[in-house]
Write a protein that holds these residues in place. Sequence first.
Motif, PDB file in Angstrom:
ATOM      1  N   SER A   1       0.824  -1.218   0.000  1.00  0.00           N
ATOM      2  CA  SER A   1       0.000   0.000   0.000  1.00  0.00           C
ATOM      3  C   SER A   1       0.856   1.266   0.000  1.00  0.00           C
ATOM      4  CB  SER A   1      -0.928   0.012   1.216  1.00  0.00           C
ATOM      5  OG  SER A   1      -0.179   0.106   2.426  1.00  0.00           O
ATOM      6  N   ASN A   2       2.183   1.092   0.083  1.00  0.00           N
ATOM      7  CA  ASN A   2       3.099   2.231   0.112  1.00  0.00           C
ATOM      8  C   ASN A   2       3.499   2.589  -1.326  1.00  0.00           C
ATOM      9  OD1 ASN A   2       5.225   4.060   0.435  1.00  0.00           O
ATOM     10  ND2 ASN A   2       6.028   3.014   2.252  1.00  0.00           N
ATOM     11  N   GLU A   3       2.691   3.409  -1.977  1.00  0.00           N
ATOM     12  CA  GLU A   3       2.892   3.723  -3.386  1.00  0.00           C
ATOM     13  C   GLU A   3       4.192   4.487  -3.639  1.00  0.00           C
ATOM     14  OE1 GLU A   3       1.193   2.510  -5.784  1.00  0.00           O
ATOM     15  OE2 GLU A   3      -0.278   1.538  -4.484  1.00  0.00           O
ATOM     16  N   GLU A   4       4.569   5.339  -2.725  1.00  0.00           N
ATOM     17  CA  GLU A   4       5.808   6.098  -2.902  1.00  0.00           C
ATOM     18  C   GLU A   4       7.017   5.157  -2.857  1.00  0.00           C
ATOM     19  OE1 GLU A   4       8.696   8.896  -3.451  1.00  0.00           O
ATOM     20  OE2 GLU A   4       6.554   8.958  -3.880  1.00  0.00           O
ATOM     21  N   LEU A   5       6.992   4.185  -1.942  1.00  0.00           N
ATOM     22  CA  LEU A   5       8.081   3.207  -1.862  1.00  0.00           C
ATOM     23  C   LEU A   5       8.163   2.402  -3.149  1.00  0.00           C
ATOM     24  CD1 LEU A   5      10.243   1.543  -0.317  1.00  0.00           C
ATOM     25  CD2 LEU A   5       8.363   0.086   0.483  1.00  0.00           C
ATOM     26  N   LYS A   6       7.026   1.926  -3.635  1.00  0.00           N
ATOM     27  CA  LYS A   6       7.031   1.109  -4.849  1.00  0.00           C
ATOM     28  C   LYS A   6       7.496   1.915  -6.063  1.00  0.00           C
ATOM     29  CE  LYS A   6       2.812  -0.583  -4.602  1.00  0.00           C
ATOM     30  NZ  LYS A   6       1.662  -1.447  -5.006  1.00  0.00           N
ATOM     31  N   ARG A   7       7.141   3.181  -6.108  1.00  0.00           N
ATOM     32  CA  ARG A   7       7.602   4.050  -7.200  1.00  0.00           C
ATOM     33  C   ARG A   7       9.119   4.184  -7.164  1.00  0.00           C
ATOM     34  NH1 ARG A   7       9.421   8.895  -8.243  1.00  0.00           N
ATOM     35  NH2 ARG A   7       9.534   9.374  -6.023  1.00  0.00           N
ATOM     36  N   LYS A   8       9.661   4.368  -5.964  1.00  0.00           N
ATOM     37  CA  LYS A   8      11.099   4.516  -5.803  1.00  0.00           C
ATOM     38  C   LYS A   8      11.830   3.229  -6.203  1.00  0.00           C
ATOM     39  CE  LYS A   8      12.312   6.657  -2.097  1.00  0.00           C
ATOM     40  NZ  LYS A   8      12.620   6.975  -0.671  1.00  0.00           N
ATOM     41  N   LEU A   9      11.281   2.084  -5.783  1.00  0.00           N
ATOM     42  CA  LEU A   9      11.906   0.801  -6.118  1.00  0.00           C
ATOM     43  C   LEU A   9      11.878   0.541  -7.617  1.00  0.00           C
ATOM     44  CD1 LEU A   9      10.546  -1.510  -3.261  1.00  0.00           C
ATOM     45  CD2 LEU A   9      12.785  -0.411  -3.426  1.00  0.00           C
TER      46      LEU A   9
END
Length: 361
Positions: free
Chosen positions: A223-231
Amino acid sequence: MQTSIPFMLFRGGSSKALFFHLADLPADVATRDKYILAALEGVGQGDLRQIDGMGGATSLTSKVAVVSLSKEKNADLDYLFLQVLIGKGKISTTQTCGNILSAVVPFAIESGLIKANSPSTTATVNLVNTGGHCEVTVETPNGIVNYNGQTKVDGVPGTSAPILCNYLGAEGATCGSLFPTGNLLDIVDGISVTCIDNGMPEILIRASDLLISGNESPIELNSNEELKRKLELIRLQMGPKMNLGDVTNQSIPKICVVSGPLHGGAVNTRTFIPHVCHEAIGVLGAVSTATACIIEGTVANKIASLPSSHEAGLSIEHPTGEFTVQLITENTEGKISIKKSIVLRTARLISMGQVYIPKHI
């Protein structure tokens, strides 16, 4: 008004797949892939639920193994792994799967491809996707595959008979070298990463560098969209540097977020395949992670808690338990090379019969 194809359904490790004889599928690759998609997704190819096919609507249950007698002199069986990319109506052949590999020899015995010995049967499997090899040993008392035993695999309910998987020469199986960028450590977007391939291409990143603990649940991380975008930005930049080209539509490299162990293991992990956090860790992902743990200079080595001898086994912690990897190494002039990577799995035959493909496909 439908085309039937013989199949077996196996659980292999913590995954599940349809198994086919190579001879039962179309020789043309494009047609073969249409048949595979029809088997798992039916006419609704790209349907996230896979409601019209036999797929399980997760990456762990949307897998296919194609098996045949090997064309190589130093192998008994050829194993081609196909990963159905859910929601995309596409198939990836860029990686292999160690969980499904554990069921290849049982399938070969059950289907009559090879004859079982007693009390056990060992066969060398050629991993067609990567060109690697694995010696797989299965319990076969009186020439019959044993599925009952006391071996426990985290992420799988109950226990079963042990299956020993001894990977041979897995270094750089997909990327060409153990550290495909030529570095133990790379900096991308200000974050330290280690790119490694000991059977599975991975990008390892410390959780602290992502401003997370590494102990979060898969649901929380997904649910952490910012983390997934960064990865994903990191993955897209490092893919070409790992000799994988444009990885936008590929399931590799995986991202493995590492942190200090919580339960006495070597390291704690959260793996993204490639955009969804895995509830466990893949077999070869665990092998690549364990390898990074024992080599000085990687992001994993700096935080790993190592046993006195890694040949006794490294416990790789994941959200639903742990995965033990035994590494047999050779140290030449201070450089470590991996001679064998050994893991223990289980498998079970669930069903067999005919899967039906709509005639127009």
